[in-house]
Scaffold this active site. Structure first.
Site, mmCIF file in Angstrom:
data_model
loop_
_atom_site.group_PDB
_atom_site.id
_atom_site.type_symbol
_atom_site.label_atom_id
_atom_site.label_comp_id
_atom_site.label_asym_id
_atom_site.label_seq_id
_atom_site.Cartn_x
_atom_site.Cartn_y
_atom_site.Cartn_z
ATOM 1 N N ASP A 14 1.820 -0.290 -3.691
ATOM 2 C CA ASP A 14 2.511 -1.528 -3.329
ATOM 3 C C ASP A 14 3.790 -1.720 -4.149
ATOM 4 O OD1 ASP A 14 0.609 -2.198 -1.469
ATOM 5 O OD2 ASP A 14 -0.011 -4.063 -2.429
ATOM 6 N N ASP A 15 4.635 -2.613 -3.673
ATOM 7 C CA ASP A 15 5.854 -3.044 -4.387
ATOM 8 C C ASP A 15 6.883 -1.939 -4.548
ATOM 9 O OD1 ASP A 15 4.529 -5.464 -4.615
ATOM 10 O OD2 ASP A 15 3.918 -5.133 -6.688
ATOM 11 N N HIS A 135 3.207 -9.257 0.256
ATOM 12 C CA HIS A 135 3.209 -9.524 -1.172
ATOM 13 C C HIS A 135 2.325 -10.743 -1.438
ATOM 14 C CE1 HIS A 135 4.754 -9.076 -5.162
ATOM 15 N NE2 HIS A 135 5.516 -10.164 -5.159
#
Length: 308
Positions: A14-15, A135
């Site tokens: 993620d991110d 998110h």
């Protein structure tokens, strides 16, 4: 004890695009074949260079829709909209939930921002997102989830994430306040299932990631989460006809190298988690021999969403 069903495991970083140090760590994990898929945070400070890395190394990539940190992507929402505070930033992880509970979010603006993020993703990567999550799990929040599902169907994005982790409540190492937040996420996610199904959206059979974030990630914790999840899944489907002996799982991860206070983020600078050693810890656990050996011994096939 080996696991009976064939397991397809999507390991999502993620991110991606949050900062160059994060991106380097995720790419290193992809090269080590312990991350199979990335989720691009499109308003991140390094989103463009991260997208370039994904193209260069042929990394399977989806969109990490962001409605809670930093600036909007949609130009018309940057000056005056329900999605931003007086500083022009999104309301934050808890702030967006408070605004939503008070009925203060304009869902037409949520739609505009999600569509703008998909459009920018296409411009940066040259393709549609192979999957789309969010998110801080905002895509399963009431009101937002309906809009999210409609947008995915309209853009022919077929896969998402349902953050319900079987066995989460057995994890005594999770602080009470954090567990309460996780319970809220799971409640919202369970109430999202039928909405997503109605719009033809799919997701892996199992999800892991809440109990294994940051310092809580270990080879043992991942192994136990997989074992418990698979056993629970088997008991659920054992009475159903024509179910093949395979199960798909998504493991949500946040590996990387710690960012400095001066770089990264989505316009507000990097958060504490990004600057902590927890990122490096996750990277090292994912690349560790005990975890690799567990996957090998149990015939776990690491794959991307496109392989499901």
């Amino acid at each position: 004890m080996s696991l009976d069903p064939r397991i397809k495991l999507v390991v999502t970083g993620d991110d991606f695009g949050y900062c160059p140090h994060r991106d380097k760590g995720i790419v290193d994990c992809f090269h080590a074949k312990v991350v199979t898929n990335v989720s691009l945070i499109i308003n991140g400070s390094s989103a463009a260079s991260a997208a370039s890395l994904a193209r260069r190394y042929n990394i399977p990539i989806g969109l990490h829709a962001n409605l809670s940190e930093g600036f909007p992507v949609c130009a018309e929402l940057k000056q005056n909209s329900s999605l931003i505070n007086c500083q022009g930033f999104f309301h934050g992880k808890m702030g967006i939930r408070k605004m939503l509970s008070q009925g203060l979010l304009n869902m037409s603006e949520v739609r505009k921002e999600l569509c703008a993020q998909i459009k920018l993703f296409l411009e940066l990567t040259g393709m549609n997102p192979q999957h789309m999550d969010s998110h801080q799990h905002v895509h399963v929040l009431p009101g937002i989830r309906e809009v999210f599902a409609q947008v995915l169907e309209e853009h022919r994005i077929h896969y998402t994430r349902i953050p319900v982790e079987l066995g989460l409540y057995r994890c005594t190492w999770i602080p009470d306040t954090l567990m309460e937040f996780y319970k809220g996420i799971e409640k919202d996610a369970l109430n999202t299932v039928e909405i997503f199904r109605k719009h033809g959206i799919r997701w892996p059979d199992l999800y892991i990631g809440l109990s294994t974030m940051g310092k809580n990630m270990s080879a043992y914790n991942i192994q136990e989460a997989i074992r418990y999840g698979v056993c629970s899944w088997q008991s659920t489907i054992s009475t159903l006809p024509d179910i093949n002996n395979s199960v798909s799982i998504e493991l949500m991860t946040h590996p990387g190298y710690p960012s400095s206070p001066e770089e990264g983020g989505c316009g507000e600078g990097p958060d504490d988690f990004s600057q902590s050693l927890d990122r490096l810890h996750e990277l090292e656990v994912l690349k560790s021999a005990p975890l690799r050996n567990f996957f090998l011994a149990n015939g776990v096939q690491l794959c991307a969403f496109t392989d499901l």
